[in-house]
Scaffold this motif. Structure first.
Motif, PDB file in Angstrom:
ATOM      1  N   HIS A  37      -7.786  52.660  -7.982  1.00  0.00           N
ATOM      2  CA  HIS A  37      -6.928  52.983  -8.634  1.00  0.00           C
ATOM      3  C   HIS A  37      -7.623  54.462  -9.033  1.00  0.00           C
ATOM      4  CE1 HIS A  37      -3.034  54.349 -10.502  1.00  0.00           C
ATOM      5  NE2 HIS A  37      -3.820  54.391 -11.934  1.00  0.00           N
ATOM      6  N   CYS A  58       3.331  55.716 -16.749  1.00  0.00           N
ATOM      7  CA  CYS A  58       2.418  56.899 -16.368  1.00  0.00           C
ATOM      8  C   CYS A  58       2.848  57.031 -15.237  1.00  0.00           C
ATOM      9  CB  CYS A  58       1.326  55.811 -16.060  1.00  0.00           C
ATOM     10  SG  CYS A  58       0.100  55.266 -17.819  1.00  0.00           S
ATOM     11  N   SER A  59       3.107  56.916 -14.289  1.00  0.00           N
ATOM     12  CA  SER A  59       3.838  57.762 -13.091  1.00  0.00           C
ATOM     13  C   SER A  59       4.441  58.772 -13.141  1.00  0.00           C
ATOM     14  CB  SER A  59       3.977  57.014 -11.601  1.00  0.00           C
ATOM     15  OG  SER A  59       4.821  57.507 -11.383  1.00  0.00           O
ATOM     16  N   TYR A  60       5.326  58.190 -13.908  1.00  0.00           N
ATOM     17  CA  TYR A  60       6.659  59.639 -14.105  1.00  0.00           C
ATOM     18  C   TYR A  60       5.987  60.513 -15.625  1.00  0.00           C
ATOM     19  CZ  TYR A  60      11.355  61.323 -15.606  1.00  0.00           C
ATOM     20  OH  TYR A  60      12.611  62.218 -16.038  1.00  0.00           O
ATOM     21  N   GLU A  63       3.305  62.856 -13.372  1.00  0.00           N
ATOM     22  CA  GLU A  63       4.403  64.512 -13.276  1.00  0.00           C
ATOM     23  C   GLU A  63       4.588  64.438 -13.775  1.00  0.00           C
ATOM     24  OE1 GLU A  63       5.443  62.335  -9.422  1.00  0.00           O
ATOM     25  OE2 GLU A  63       4.099  61.020  -9.000  1.00  0.00           O
TER      26      GLU A  63
END
Length: 222
Positions: A37, A58-60, A63
């Motif tokens: 990762h 973290c992803s949302y 981005e």
């Protein structure tokens, strides 16, 4: 909020460049999902953001910040500076704190063309922000901040910066309960991002031993 403190992200600011590093383990509860990762998100050509916390957030959130920074560049035809990107990110963390909070901690670093200097910012999930010479999130901070206090110098070159990072990784390997599979690190300078560098535990052990030998020889010489 129960932060995912087993993750490790580290940022160091030097005179002409920033060093951003993180572990490569992505897990949940007691399970490791993947071991390659990358915790860094590129916000601009010379701005990077390390992010740790709840995997979905973290992803949302990562981005969300990344795309809005790009949108600013498209609309205004010039990029945000590292300080502006960090301030805008802090503003969004604070705005959503009492609405639908993002359970993330970040480190934002980059090179500012206007001031011709490197910048590093520490941000947490509560929306606080600080301009710092070095930073770390998670339990790893308990181990590495004292190393920075002792060995950090602003005028270090890239080779010395990596040696400083190796000291931190070696201490984590020796003292920390969690065994990280490997670490990645990036340089950001006036030319932008370096390639992705991966350092394995075996390499860390060898480099740490050579550093110790150097110290002993210097002590003997003095």
């Amino acid at each position: 909020y129960k932060a995912n403190k087993m993750e490790c992200i580290i940022g160091v600011r030097f005179k002409d460049f920033v060093l951003l590093a993180g572990d490569t383990a992505a897990g949940r509860s007691i399970m490791v999902m993947k071991q390659d990762h990358d915790r860094l998100m590129k916000l601009e050509d010379k701005i990077g953001m390390l992010i740790s916390g709840d995997p979905g957030d973290c992803s949302y959130f990562g981005e969300f910040i990344q795309k809005n920074v790009h949108l600013y560049n498209i609309r205004h035809d010039y990029p945000l500076s590292p300080s502006s990107a960090a301030t805008w990110t802090r503003n969004k963390l604070a705005y959503y704190l009492r609405r639908s909070p993002f359970h993330v901690n970040t480190i934002i670093g980059g090179y500012d063309d206007a001031s011709k200097s490197a910048k590093l910012y520490f941000l947490d999930y509560l929306g606080s922000m600080a301009d710092v010479p070095f930073a770390a999130h998670g339990y790893s901070a308990y181990f590495v901040l004292s190393i920075f206090d002792r060995f950090y110098k602003e005028d270090m070159n890239k080779e010395e910066g990596v040696k400083l990072l190796v000291r931190c990784f070696a201490e984590l390997q020796k003292r920390f309960l969690v065994n990280f599979p490997s670490f990645t690190y990036y340089f950001i300078d006036k030319d932008g991002f370096s390639d992705r560098n991966v350092i394995q535990p075996e390499e860390i052990k060898k480099l740490a031993e050579s550093l110790k030998e150097e110290e002993l020889s210097m002590e003997a010489a003095s």
